[in-house]
Design a protein around this motif. Structure first.
Motif, mmCIF file in Angstrom:
data_model
loop_
_atom_site.group_PDB
_atom_site.id
_atom_site.type_symbol
_atom_site.label_atom_id
_atom_site.label_comp_id
_atom_site.label_asym_id
_atom_site.label_seq_id
_atom_site.Cartn_x
_atom_site.Cartn_y
_atom_site.Cartn_z
ATOM 1 N N VAL A 41 1.392 3.459 -8.329
ATOM 2 C CA VAL A 41 1.564 2.188 -8.991
ATOM 3 C C VAL A 41 0.106 1.431 -8.383
ATOM 4 O O VAL A 41 0.452 1.415 -7.663
ATOM 5 C CB VAL A 41 2.576 1.310 -9.166
ATOM 6 C CG1 VAL A 41 2.218 0.251 -10.075
ATOM 7 C CG2 VAL A 41 3.341 2.696 -9.834
ATOM 8 N N ASP A 42 -1.185 0.632 -9.388
ATOM 9 C CA ASP A 42 -1.773 -0.049 -8.578
ATOM 10 C C ASP A 42 -1.046 -1.557 -7.687
ATOM 11 O O ASP A 42 -0.321 -2.289 -8.613
ATOM 12 C CB ASP A 42 -2.330 -0.750 -10.410
ATOM 13 C CG ASP A 42 -3.250 0.542 -10.722
ATOM 14 O OD1 ASP A 42 -4.389 1.109 -10.484
ATOM 15 O OD2 ASP A 42 -2.960 1.153 -11.506
ATOM 16 N N PRO A 43 -1.622 -1.528 -7.104
ATOM 17 C CA PRO A 43 -0.627 -2.595 -6.045
ATOM 18 C C PRO A 43 -0.859 -3.845 -6.851
ATOM 19 O O PRO A 43 -0.232 -4.270 -6.749
ATOM 20 C CB PRO A 43 -1.792 -2.626 -4.401
ATOM 21 C CG PRO A 43 -2.934 -1.926 -4.902
ATOM 22 C CD PRO A 43 -2.231 -1.033 -6.171
ATOM 23 N N ALA A 87 2.561 1.672 -3.735
ATOM 24 C CA ALA A 87 1.735 2.845 -4.873
ATOM 25 C C ALA A 87 1.206 3.772 -4.828
ATOM 26 O O ALA A 87 1.008 3.894 -4.959
ATOM 27 C CB ALA A 87 0.076 1.308 -4.023
ATOM 28 N N LYS A 88 0.888 3.832 -2.823
ATOM 29 C CA LYS A 88 1.076 5.646 -2.606
ATOM 30 C C LYS A 88 1.670 6.659 -3.183
ATOM 31 O O LYS A 88 1.669 7.371 -3.393
ATOM 32 C CB LYS A 88 0.584 6.032 -1.341
ATOM 33 C CG LYS A 88 -0.029 7.216 -1.373
ATOM 34 C CD LYS A 88 -0.516 7.184 0.161
ATOM 35 C CE LYS A 88 -0.967 8.423 0.461
ATOM 36 N NZ LYS A 88 -1.412 8.668 1.657
ATOM 37 N N ALA A 126 7.707 -0.825 -7.998
ATOM 38 C CA ALA A 126 6.851 0.186 -7.662
ATOM 39 C C ALA A 126 7.398 1.266 -8.173
ATOM 40 O O ALA A 126 6.784 1.725 -9.766
ATOM 41 C CB ALA A 126 6.497 0.374 -6.331
ATOM 42 N N ASN A 160 1.063 -1.387 -0.109
ATOM 43 C CA ASN A 160 -0.436 0.086 -0.271
ATOM 44 C C ASN A 160 0.997 0.944 -0.273
ATOM 45 O O ASN A 160 0.227 2.440 -0.565
ATOM 46 C CB ASN A 160 -1.071 0.312 1.622
ATOM 47 C CG ASN A 160 -2.213 -1.171 1.128
ATOM 48 O OD1 ASN A 160 -2.517 -2.134 -0.125
ATOM 49 N ND2 ASN A 160 -2.784 -1.267 1.957
ATOM 50 N N ALA A 173 -1.788 5.241 -12.606
ATOM 51 C CA ALA A 173 -2.858 4.243 -11.765
ATOM 52 C C ALA A 173 -4.280 4.867 -11.969
ATOM 53 O O ALA A 173 -4.437 5.483 -12.343
ATOM 54 C CB ALA A 173 -2.365 5.017 -10.117
#
Length: 334
Positions: free
Chosen positions: A114-116, A109-110, A222, A106, A232
């Motif tokens: 980038v989508d997890p 991604a944040k 990522a 998480n 994302a």
């Protein structure tokens, strides 16, 4: 030996078969010439002759590397390729890895946008979450490809150069590094140049460890996608509906820079298989997936192209995308 002659000799060397056009002596002479060039390159980077000699003497030719390079999985048709990666076993392992490292995933991604599920899919397809990182000595693989594989020898000599620099920067033991037949290593299978340029110390312990540290690996994958332009939440690929195959003059993507727009691809006989609000001016490409009886066509968008920066095969990129969708669906259902 003059550079042009070494190139000619290597170009006539039959890879993966007995050398019928060039003698073993000439092959070694050509390789020796390239090694001299390599020595000059490394000297310019600040290595001593002794360091370079020690580095090269630690490597040896491996015919198995050449054999693997000439028979990649990506050469298979899609109907044989995708079952290798899209399995229930890999899906369960991916969900377990995601759950174990949820906080790290998480955060990555944040931080990198980038989508997890894509991060999880990459690590799963590359190494089954660290279970299969490769058994080829990395230095042997890059040495073999850099001096004895003409189609991409220049590229792999650069990676061999990066390996020596990487080992010095990260204090890695060359003799202990194992990876793929192409010299990729760690959870995310980074080649040396990618390791040097995209690896991050995501747990702030003072070391960028992609070999033993899944936290650094998650952050580094990522970062790689971030640096190559991942957006994302943006669509990746969409199936196309066709009445009579791919209309002329459209062609499937073959590794080139994106030159189509969505509007160039959609025609009265080639349309989206699902209704989606799509900017038709955005860059796009066409992917062909060979099934046993026919072919499927997909439109790949910028995020799909970003996956191909990790591995240039469109089949690889599609496997990553479809696996990521399976992961997301299963994760959201938990």
């Amino acid at each position: 030996m003059p550079k042009f002659l070494a190139t000619i000799l290597l170009a006539t060397f039959s890879i993966g078969a007995s050398a019928t056009t060039v003698s073993d002596t000439n092959i070694e002479n050509a390789a020796s010439s390239l090694k001299s060039e390599f020595q000059t390159t490394q000297l310019a980077l600040g290595f001593s002759n002794e360091e370079i000699d020690t580095f090269l003497s630690s490597a040896k030719f491996d015919q198995g590397v050449i054999d693997a390079m000439t028979k990649p999985w990506e050469a298979k048709p899609w109907y044989q390729y995708h079952p290798i990666f899209l399995t229930e076993k890999r899906l369960k392992a991916g969900l377990a890895f995601w759950k174990k490292h949820e906080e790290t995933v998480n955060r990555a991604a944040k931080e990198f946008g980038v989508d997890p599920q894509v991060i999880i899919a990459i690590i799963g397809i590359e190494t089954f979450y660290g279970g299969y990182m490769g058994n080829y000595p990395v230095v042997d693989a890059l040495y073999t490809l850099g001096f004895y594989y003409p189609p991409r020898a220049t590229f792999f000599r650069k990676e061999l150069s990066n390996l020596q620099t990487l080992a010095k920067e990260e204090q890695l033991d060359i003799n202990q590094l194992k990876g793929s037949y192409a010299g990729a290593m760690g959870y995310g299978q980074f080649i040396p140049s990618s390791y040097r340029h995209y690896a991050v110390d995501f747990d702030n312990d003072g070391q960028r460890d992609l070999l033993n540290n899944p936290v650094d690996a998650i952050g580094s994958v990522a970062n790689y996608f971030h640096q190559h332009g991942w957006v994302a939440g943006a669509p990746v690929a969409i199936p196309l509906k066709t009445q009579s195959g791919l209309p002329s003059p459209l062609k499937v993507w073959a590794g080139e820079r994106l030159h189509y727009q969505v509007a160039d691809i959609l025609t009265p006989t080639l349309s989206l298989d699902e209704s989606i609000d799509l900017d038709i001016s955005q860059p796009a490409l066409i992917v062909e997936l060979e099934q046993e009886a026919t072919s499927e066509y997909w439109i790949g968008l910028k995020n799909f192209y970003v996956i191909t920066r990790y591995n240039r095969s469109p089949l690889y990129a599609m496997a990553v995308y479809q696996f990521s969708q399976e992961l997301k669906k299963a994760h959201d259902a938990q």
